[in-house]
Structures are given as structure tokens and as C-alpha cells.
Design a protein around this motif. Structure first.
Motif, mmCIF file in Angstrom:
data_model
loop_
_atom_site.group_PDB
_atom_site.id
_atom_site.type_symbol
_atom_site.label_atom_id
_atom_site.label_comp_id
_atom_site.label_asym_id
_atom_site.label_seq_id
_atom_site.Cartn_x
_atom_site.Cartn_y
_atom_site.Cartn_z
ATOM 1 N N SER A 5 34.934 52.566 42.438
ATOM 2 C CA SER A 5 34.399 51.045 41.675
ATOM 3 C C SER A 5 35.122 51.559 40.326
ATOM 4 O O SER A 5 35.677 50.050 40.103
ATOM 5 C CB SER A 5 33.718 50.347 42.274
ATOM 6 O OG SER A 5 32.770 50.638 41.282
ATOM 7 N N PHE A 6 35.366 52.452 39.796
ATOM 8 C CA PHE A 6 35.517 52.720 38.482
ATOM 9 C C PHE A 6 36.773 52.741 38.465
ATOM 10 O O PHE A 6 37.321 53.466 39.223
ATOM 11 C CB PHE A 6 34.682 53.531 37.879
ATOM 12 C CG PHE A 6 33.440 52.686 37.765
ATOM 13 C CD1 PHE A 6 32.306 52.288 38.211
ATOM 14 C CD2 PHE A 6 32.088 54.703 38.109
ATOM 15 C CE1 PHE A 6 31.576 52.439 38.129
ATOM 16 C CE2 PHE A 6 31.119 54.470 37.694
ATOM 17 C CZ PHE A 6 30.424 53.114 37.609
ATOM 18 N N LEU A 37 43.740 48.505 32.344
ATOM 19 C CA LEU A 37 43.594 48.503 33.528
ATOM 20 C C LEU A 37 45.190 48.962 34.207
ATOM 21 O O LEU A 37 44.829 49.494 35.188
ATOM 22 C CB LEU A 37 42.505 47.412 34.323
ATOM 23 C CG LEU A 37 40.655 47.109 33.633
ATOM 24 C CD1 LEU A 37 40.929 45.561 34.787
ATOM 25 C CD2 LEU A 37 40.136 48.181 34.134
ATOM 26 N N CYS A 38 45.821 48.260 33.597
ATOM 27 C CA CYS A 38 47.207 48.319 34.132
ATOM 28 C C CYS A 38 47.559 49.449 33.629
ATOM 29 O O CYS A 38 48.477 50.350 34.465
ATOM 30 C CB CYS A 38 47.424 46.952 34.046
ATOM 31 S SG CYS A 38 47.732 45.347 35.104
ATOM 32 N N LEU A 39 47.654 49.223 32.131
ATOM 33 C CA LEU A 39 48.754 50.475 31.584
ATOM 34 C C LEU A 39 47.670 52.686 31.380
ATOM 35 O O LEU A 39 48.442 52.987 30.575
ATOM 36 C CB LEU A 39 49.299 50.184 30.125
ATOM 37 C CG LEU A 39 50.124 48.294 30.803
ATOM 38 C CD1 LEU A 39 50.008 48.183 29.068
ATOM 39 C CD2 LEU A 39 51.157 49.605 31.545
ATOM 40 N N PRO A 41 34.480 39.146 38.769
ATOM 41 C CA PRO A 41 33.341 38.788 39.952
ATOM 42 C C PRO A 41 33.862 37.836 41.261
ATOM 43 O O PRO A 41 33.075 37.677 42.219
ATOM 44 C CB PRO A 41 32.625 38.150 38.977
ATOM 45 C CG PRO A 41 32.961 37.731 37.312
ATOM 46 C CD PRO A 41 34.024 38.992 37.471
ATOM 47 N N THR A 42 34.521 37.026 40.894
ATOM 48 C CA THR A 42 35.141 36.120 41.130
ATOM 49 C C THR A 42 35.851 36.457 42.641
ATOM 50 O O THR A 42 36.446 35.801 43.298
ATOM 51 C CB THR A 42 35.728 34.976 40.877
ATOM 52 O OG1 THR A 42 37.123 35.246 40.245
ATOM 53 C CG2 THR A 42 35.035 34.193 40.014
ATOM 54 N N GLY A 59 30.967 48.371 39.516
ATOM 55 C CA GLY A 59 33.054 48.455 38.598
ATOM 56 C C GLY A 59 33.677 47.484 38.647
ATOM 57 O O GLY A 59 32.776 46.628 37.480
ATOM 58 N N ARG A 60 34.789 47.536 38.763
ATOM 59 C CA ARG A 60 35.757 46.602 39.042
ATOM 60 C C ARG A 60 35.414 45.312 38.326
ATOM 61 O O ARG A 60 35.856 43.899 38.127
ATOM 62 C CB ARG A 60 37.070 46.960 38.869
ATOM 63 C CG ARG A 60 37.758 48.291 37.894
ATOM 64 C CD ARG A 60 38.533 48.939 38.626
ATOM 65 N NE ARG A 60 38.626 49.494 39.898
ATOM 66 C CZ ARG A 60 39.348 50.419 40.691
ATOM 67 N NH1 ARG A 60 41.143 50.341 40.485
ATOM 68 N NH2 ARG A 60 39.006 51.092 41.582
#
Length: 164
Positions: A13-14, A78-80, A116-117, A110-111
Motif C-alpha cells: 500500500s506504500f 506520486l506520479c513522477l 480516503p474517498t 498507505g496511499r
């Protein structure tokens, strides 16, 4: 919290990109703790009108009493990964609220601490079983709901030939 605790080898999840970015670009205290923390852009600020209220930033403010902030959008990290570039922003610290307990929550789910939604489409996040999906990071279950809708497409058909 230390960098070792954030390793993707500890939990799937990290984020591997967040871990790589932290390893290359984060600042650490002498005890190994991480200086960077996560902040949310306050509504009704100049920053909110530029990048959106609620946008998550990762970084750190100047010394107490100063107004600068060194950081980057968390979604960019998170993307790059390490390609995400941090910037120093004068006057930005007052437009941010620290997300209290972010790292503790991240270590738990984790992410999903970032989303959270469950609105973001992170890769390999769910297992599917019929009309139920289960988040592989936090265990949340969601049931598919199909909502019918009517859509009209407009087009024009000729009823008379071309008039000269």
C-alpha cells in the motif's frame, strides 16, 4: 517515522514513487525522522484559486515566524517520483494547514491516507468479485451501483436539397 517504515517492501500500500522521492529529496532529523510533512491548501486563498483548495502538498515551512514553504504537490510525487520538483514559495506557509497525523495514517492505510474517498484511479488498487471491489491497501469494500441515464445526441439531417 523513518524512511525504512515507508518502504514499499514493508507494505504494497506504500507508494514506490513517494519512497524514492523521500530517499533522494527529503530532509531528515539526526534521529532519522523525516522533516517533510503533508499540508492541505486552505480554501479562499490565492493558492486555492491557483491550484485548488484541498490540494495536498509535501514539504516544510520556514522557521517559525517566516512565511515561506519549500515543497511540491503530493500528487506530483506520486506520479513522477524523483522527477517531481520542489520549489520554495514565499508567503505560502500561511495558506496551508498541516494534515495532522498524516504519517501515522499513511503507515496504517498507505496511499488511502492520500485518497480516503477512493476517487483516484491508482493502479492495482482493487480486487474485484462480481459487483464488489475491495481496496488492497486499506480493506474498504465498495459495491457497484449502476445508475441509468438518458443521453440525447444532436445531429442535423437534410430535409431539402442544397439551395443555390
Amino acid at each position: 517515522m523513518t524512511l525504512k517504515q515507508l518502504a514499499p517492501s514493508v507494505s504494497s500500500s506504500f507508494s514506490p514513487n513517494l519512497h524514492r522521492w523521500m530517499r533522494k529529496k527529503a530532509h531528515f532529523y539526526t534521529d532519522g525522522g523525516v522533516l517533510q510533512t503533508v499540508y492541505r491548501v486552505k480554501p479562499d486563498t490565492v493558492l486555492a484559486s491557483e491550484i485548488g483548495a484541498g490540494t495536498l502538498m509535501i514539504g516544510y515551512p520556514d522557521s517559525p515566524g517566516e512565511s515561506g514553504f519549500s515543497g511540491v504537490r503530493l500528487m506530483s510525487v506520486l506520479c513522477l517520483g524523483v522527477e517531481a520538483r520542489s520549489f520554495y514559495h514565499i508567503g505560502m506557509a500561511s495558506m496551508l494547514d498541516e494534515v495532522e497525523g498524516f504519517w501515522g495514517n499513511y503507515l496504517t492505510v498507505g496511499r488511502c491516507a492520500i485518497d480516503p474517498t477512493h476517487k483516484e484511479g491508482f493502479a492495482d488498487r482493487y480486487s474485484m468479485d462480481g459487483d464488489t471491489r475491495t481496496c488492497l491497501w486499506c480493506g474498504a469494500k465498495h459495491e457497484r451501483v449502476m445508475t441509468p441515464r438518458t443521453v440525447f445526441d444532436e445531429s442535423w439531417n437534410s430535409i431539402v436539397g442544397i439551395v443555390s
